[in-house]
Write an enzyme that holds these catalytic residues in place. Structure first.
Site, PDB file in Angstrom:
ATOM      1  N   HIS A 279       0.939  -1.066   0.009  1.00 25.07           N
ATOM      2  CA  HIS A 279      -0.059   0.094   0.041  1.00 25.07           C
ATOM      3  C   HIS A 279       0.912   1.335   0.222  1.00 25.07           C
ATOM      4  O   HIS A 279       0.505   2.089  -0.812  1.00 25.07           O
ATOM      5  CB  HIS A 279      -0.842  -0.211   1.126  1.00 25.07           C
ATOM      6  CG  HIS A 279      -1.695   1.322   1.576  1.00 25.07           C
ATOM      7  ND1 HIS A 279      -2.842   1.424   0.937  1.00 25.07           N
ATOM      8  CD2 HIS A 279      -1.306   2.396   2.150  1.00 25.07           C
ATOM      9  CE1 HIS A 279      -3.249   2.549   1.433  1.00 25.07           C
ATOM     10  NE2 HIS A 279      -2.355   3.271   2.077  1.00 25.07           N
ATOM     11  N   GLU A 280       1.861   1.354   0.808  1.00 23.90           N
ATOM     12  CA  GLU A 280       2.843   2.476   0.956  1.00 23.90           C
ATOM     13  C   GLU A 280       3.731   2.674  -0.269  1.00 23.90           C
ATOM     14  O   GLU A 280       3.671   3.880  -0.878  1.00 23.90           O
ATOM     15  CB  GLU A 280       3.711   2.387   2.154  1.00 23.90           C
ATOM     16  CG  GLU A 280       2.600   2.425   3.483  1.00 23.90           C
ATOM     17  CD  GLU A 280       1.833   3.495   3.620  1.00 23.90           C
ATOM     18  OE1 GLU A 280       2.191   4.424   3.178  1.00 23.90           O
ATOM     19  OE2 GLU A 280       1.085   3.431   4.411  1.00 23.90           O
ATOM     20  N   HIS A 283       1.394   4.235  -2.999  1.00 26.56           N
ATOM     21  CA  HIS A 283       1.583   5.575  -2.706  1.00 26.56           C
ATOM     22  C   HIS A 283       2.727   6.300  -3.563  1.00 26.56           C
ATOM     23  O   HIS A 283       2.625   7.360  -4.124  1.00 26.56           O
ATOM     24  CB  HIS A 283       1.373   6.038  -1.085  1.00 26.56           C
ATOM     25  CG  HIS A 283       0.233   6.010  -0.771  1.00 26.56           C
ATOM     26  ND1 HIS A 283      -0.956   6.762  -1.093  1.00 26.56           N
ATOM     27  CD2 HIS A 283      -0.274   5.359   0.600  1.00 26.56           C
ATOM     28  CE1 HIS A 283      -2.014   6.542  -0.409  1.00 26.56           C
ATOM     29  NE2 HIS A 283      -1.796   5.563   0.725  1.00 26.56           N
ATOM     30  N   GLU A 344      -6.450   6.971  -0.994  1.00 33.19           N
ATOM     31  CA  GLU A 344      -5.990   5.805  -0.163  1.00 33.19           C
ATOM     32  C   GLU A 344      -6.704   4.555  -0.822  1.00 33.19           C
ATOM     33  O   GLU A 344      -6.133   3.453  -0.794  1.00 33.19           O
ATOM     34  CB  GLU A 344      -6.807   5.918   1.267  1.00 33.19           C
ATOM     35  CG  GLU A 344      -6.012   6.943   1.820  1.00 33.19           C
ATOM     36  CD  GLU A 344      -4.824   6.621   2.357  1.00 33.19           C
ATOM     37  OE1 GLU A 344      -4.236   5.574   2.612  1.00 33.19           O
ATOM     38  OE2 GLU A 344      -3.603   7.526   2.473  1.00 33.19           O
TER      39      GLU A 344
END
Length: 456
Positions: A279-280, A283, A344
């Site tokens: 997930h990070e 980003h 997100e």
């Protein structure tokens, strides 16, 4: 000014428009231990020694005590101690230094308020005949005024359009206005501030927790090296911060990954760590932080004109203050928060696919958020912030969204020749049992005090 640095501290990404270049490593550093190019993947057993001064290892050992496979190939080397900051490139854009912008933004807003207030007070102080005179004068200049306003709006629209670009992975249009120099200054400052802040809390490269985090990072990056130029161009680094009070992870735009031991204690296995890190990293490679800052700068410019209009046309300073406060809240509720939640959810989707290509159990993604939601509900920690007022989607929303993505993620995972998932080890069963145990324990704790207070 505080808001600017608050936005800066959310940065996790930089957009790469530089030509793609092949690197022979993922993580780079000093005191280097390098696996030769082309060497077969090697296995290592994480250390299980007792370290009483590190109580979190007793919890983390259940995650990392297993033998873990580090992937290696002809194009990547595994290095455990990163150091050098990556330089990055974007197309040349606005060239305002970030420190100067930090100063100009509040000054611009203050100027708009004072100038608008001055015009309003000047106009209300004019005699009736003077007002009539100016109204006639401005009425005769309607064409000129309209032309100037139209030219300004057209210039703003053109500037906005030429700064639009596609998200490299989702093909979504977004506004990017920051230049290479701006981003370099912001990221260098941010990285150094974090390294200074956590210099006495960093785990060493020999620590089993550090090795586990590096192994997950290497696997995700190696499996997805063709997905983004940044994965091959950045000099990726890992810092694990020994702080049990912080359950967090983030990635700076230059590829510097920060993971806190509080997060390690909150997860159940390596697959859940891969979900969070995917997930990070998503980003980062999609440019969400720079996109967020660019959008913030655009809204700040719009805010200057809105403030000038509010303080010019709204009668009375008190009403102007209330109107300005209402406008700020409305912009946050209607523009900033929904946009943040959209980013997100996009990172959830792409991060799940990154983890799938690295052969992790993607079923852990919805199970992770379902467990987090259960813990929050059973904790009875007072009033919860509704999703409408939050920068992040609610745990329930993320669980449902990730659950709907599972078929595609599992199909992608199978296409990468990964081992088939074991139906007997469904994370949902484990999480359901954990939730039931948590609920039972809570009920027992509620009953026991009542029994102790009963008369004998």
């Amino acid at each position: 000014m505080a808001l600017v640095w608050q936005n800066i501290r959310r940065i996790f990404w930089i957009n790469f428009n530089k030509p793609q270049r092949k690197l022979g490593l993922i993580l780079r550093g000093d005191g280097i231990q390098v696996a030769p190019r082309g060497k077969k993947a090697k296995q290592f057993q994480y250390a299980r020694q007792e370290r009483n001064h590190r109580p979190f290892l007793a919890v983390a050992r259940k995650h990392f005590s297993q033998t873990y496979l580090l992937k290696s190939n002809a194009h990547y080397r595994h290095i455990l101690l990163p150091s050098q900051v990556s330089l990055f490139h974007t197309t040349r854009r606005l060239n305002i230094p970030p420190v100067l912008w930090t100063i100009l933004k509040p000054l611009g807003k203050l100027w708009a308020m004072l100038w608008g207030r001055y015009i309003r007070r000047w106009w209300t102080a004019l005699p009736l005949e003077k007002r009539t005179h100016y109204k006639g004068l401005f009425g005769g200049m309607k064409g000129i005024i309209f032309g100037v306003v139209f030219a300004m709006v057209a210039a703003a629209v053109i500037n906005y359009v030429i700064h639009l670009e596609r998200n490299p992975l989702t093909n979504r249009l977004r506004f990017i206005s920051l230049s290479k120099d701006q981003i370099s200054s912001i990221v260098e400052f941010e990285e150094q501030s974090y390294l200074t802040q956590y210099k006495d809390q960093m785990l060493t490269p020999n620590d089993p927790i550090y090795k586990g985090v590096v192994g997950v990072a290497n696997n995700i990056l190696a499996a997805n090296k063709s997905e983004s130029p940044m994965i091959q161009s950045a000099q990726w680094k890992v810092t694990v911060v020994d702080d049990l009070t912080v359950s967090n992870a983030f990635v700076l735009p230059n590829g510097h990954i920060f993971v806190f031991t509080g997060l390690i204690n909150d997860i159940d296995n390596v697959d859940q760590l891969a979900i969070v890190m995917g997930h990070e990293i998503a980003h980062a490679i999609m440019g969400h932080s720079i996109e967020h800052v660019s959008r913030g700068q655009l809204l700040d410019v719009v805010m200057i004109f809105v403030l000038a209009a509010i303080w010019t046309f709204v009668p009375g300073d008190g009403i102007a203050v209330i109107t300005q406060w209402f406008y700020n809240k409305l912009m946050k509720l209607m523009m900033e928060l929904p946009y943040s939640r959209e980013l997100e959810m996009e990172a959830d989707k792409v991060g799940l696919l990154l983890a799938a290509k690295a052969c992790y159990d993607v079923r852990e993604a919805p199970a992770l958020w379902a467990w987090q939601e259960a813990k929050v509900k059973l904790a009875d920690e007072g009033v919860r912030i509704p999703e409408l007022l939050s920068t992040h989607p609610a745990n329930e929303s993320r669980t449902q969204s990730l659950q709907s993505m599972l078929p595609a993620a599992i199909k992608l995972r199978e296409s990468c020749s990964c081992a088939k998932l074991d139906p007997s080890k469904d994370p949902w069963v484990r999480v359901a049992n954990a939730i039931e145990n948590l609920r039972s324990n809570k009920e027992k704790l509620a009953i026991e005090p009542a029994k102790s207070d009963a008369p004998v």
